[in-house]
Write an enzyme that holds these catalytic residues in place. Structure first.
Site, PDB file in Angstrom:
ATOM      1  CB  CYS A 251      35.022 -10.273  -5.208  1.00 40.66           C
ATOM      2  SG  CYS A 251      33.642 -11.191  -4.497  1.00 40.66           S
TER       3      CYS A 251
ATOM      4  CB  CYS B 276      32.797  -8.700  -2.536  1.00 39.92           C
ATOM      5  SG  CYS B 276      33.566 -10.308  -2.628  1.00 39.92           S
ATOM      6  CG  ASP B 277      33.806  -5.128  -3.888  1.00 37.99           C
ATOM      7  OD1 ASP B 277      33.435  -5.058  -2.699  1.00 37.99           O
ATOM      8  OD2 ASP B 277      34.967  -5.430  -4.210  1.00 37.99           O
TER       9      ASP B 277
END
Ligand code: NDP
Length: 313
Positions: free
Chosen positions: A136, A139-140
């Site tokens: 992701c 997200c990261d």
């Protein structure tokens, strides 16, 4: 087989399931929630979550999911371990079997069983998961600012993730296994027009390399000539699709060709009355914790309305 009747049965324990549980329990619907195969859902395999509103300093994924669970339990949700293994929505009340041994009849069911990221299946991918390997970018990606990263995949998600990462990272390598991409033309054009994205065609990932600090390179192999080479990267993003956890609903609930449950417009209602779907099981576009929580709230409100209209609760 043991047997039990419940008013509201919630399947899944990600942000959608727990948010539905908070709303349903505060409405005195006495929900029973089964956590499923991965208690806490996909966020339990993420490190820091920095984009969920209300956590100005960010929060560790597993910790956030414990907060969700505690909040649901505080209002009386009966949270249980167990996986739904079979359903029968052909007669009312609906039947759901847990772990093949406990049959529940439910007046309404909220399905929030999520989707799972597909992985390449390399041992090194497992080894470095959360330490350089991610599924992701939203997200990261932030943790790889100014660094070099690789994205594997050639669909819309891979293009979107590569484009997103190109704004944060120094260089993005896209690893495409064929000589063309599956992604829509516009997404491909965006990739091709971005200077710091380099596409490797006919390329597969041989191994993700690293040390105790995490990923530091990826060894790639050209499928046409068999040549291998190492490219230094600190992040390796797998974007080869997701699989919605909807197999047990086949034959009962309408779904698209990939298995995502179909819901009515502006609603979480499925084609079966009293059965609602929230979170990633019905969302292949946004896939965010906050959007999942939003649809979880919708599902609980719709279940409450359904039961009140039927005067079942
Ligand atoms: P897709 O199934 O569309 O694409 C998966 C990609 O991963 C394919 O290019 C496939 O390659 C590649 N792949 C699969 N397995 C491997 C492997 N083992 N090694 C290397 N590559 C592999 O998934 P997406 O998640 O990209 O998209 C899912 C759906 O969501 C699509 O309908 C898409 O259009 C939609 N979507 C739309 C967006 C938007 O419009 N903004 C954004 C994101 C998704 P190959 O092509 O060779 O099979």
């Amino acid at each position: 087989m043991t047997q039990e009747n419940v008013d509201v049965l919630i399947l899944g324990s990600g942000p959608a399931g727990y948010t539905a549980a908070v709303y349903a329990s505060r409405a005195n619907l006495n929900p029973v929630l089964y956590q499923g195969g991965q208690p806490g859902g996909q966020l339990t395999i993420t490190n820091d979550v920095e984009n969920f509103p209300g956590y100005p300093e960010g929060v560790n994924g597993p910790e956030m999911m414990m907060d969700f669970q505690n909040q649901a339990q505080r209002f009386g949700t009966d949270v249980r371990t167990g996986l739904a293994t079979q359903v029968d929505f052909s007669s009312y009340p609906y039947k759901v079997v847990i772990d093949g041994q406990h049959e529940i009849t439910a007046k309404s069911v909220i399905i929030s069983t999520g989707a799972s990221a597909k992985w390449l299946g390399l041992p090194s991918e497992d080894k470095y998961n959360g330490r350089g390997v991610s599924a992701c970018a939203v997200c990261d990606g932030f943790f790889y600012r100014g660094q070099d990263v690789a994205v594997v995949g050639a669909g819309d998600t891979a293009c979107e993730e590569a484009t997103y990462l190109s704004k944060l990272c120094n260089k993005v390598y896209m690893l495409v296994r064929r000589d063309e991409m599956r992604a829509s033309k516009i997404m491909q054009a965006r990739v091709m027009n971005t200077k710091n994205i380099e596409v490797f065609w006919d390329t597969e990932t041989d191994e993700i390399l690293g040390d105790e600090n995490g990923v530091n390179a990826v060894r790639i192999k050209n499928k046409k000539n068999g040549e291998t080479r190492e490219i230094p990267v600190t992040g390796f993003f797998v974007a080869i699709g997701h699989k919605p956890n909807s197999d047990i609903f086949k034959g009962y609930l309408d779904m698209d060709e990939a298995g995502y449950l179909l819901t009515k417009p502006d609603s979480t209602a499925t084609n079966i009355e009293g059965v609602f779907a929230a979170g990633d099981i019905q969302d292949k576009n946004y896939r965010q914790a906050v959007t999942a929580a939003g649809t979880g709230c919708m599902a609980a409100l719709e279940a409450e309305r359904y039961l009140a209209e039927k005067e079942l609760a």
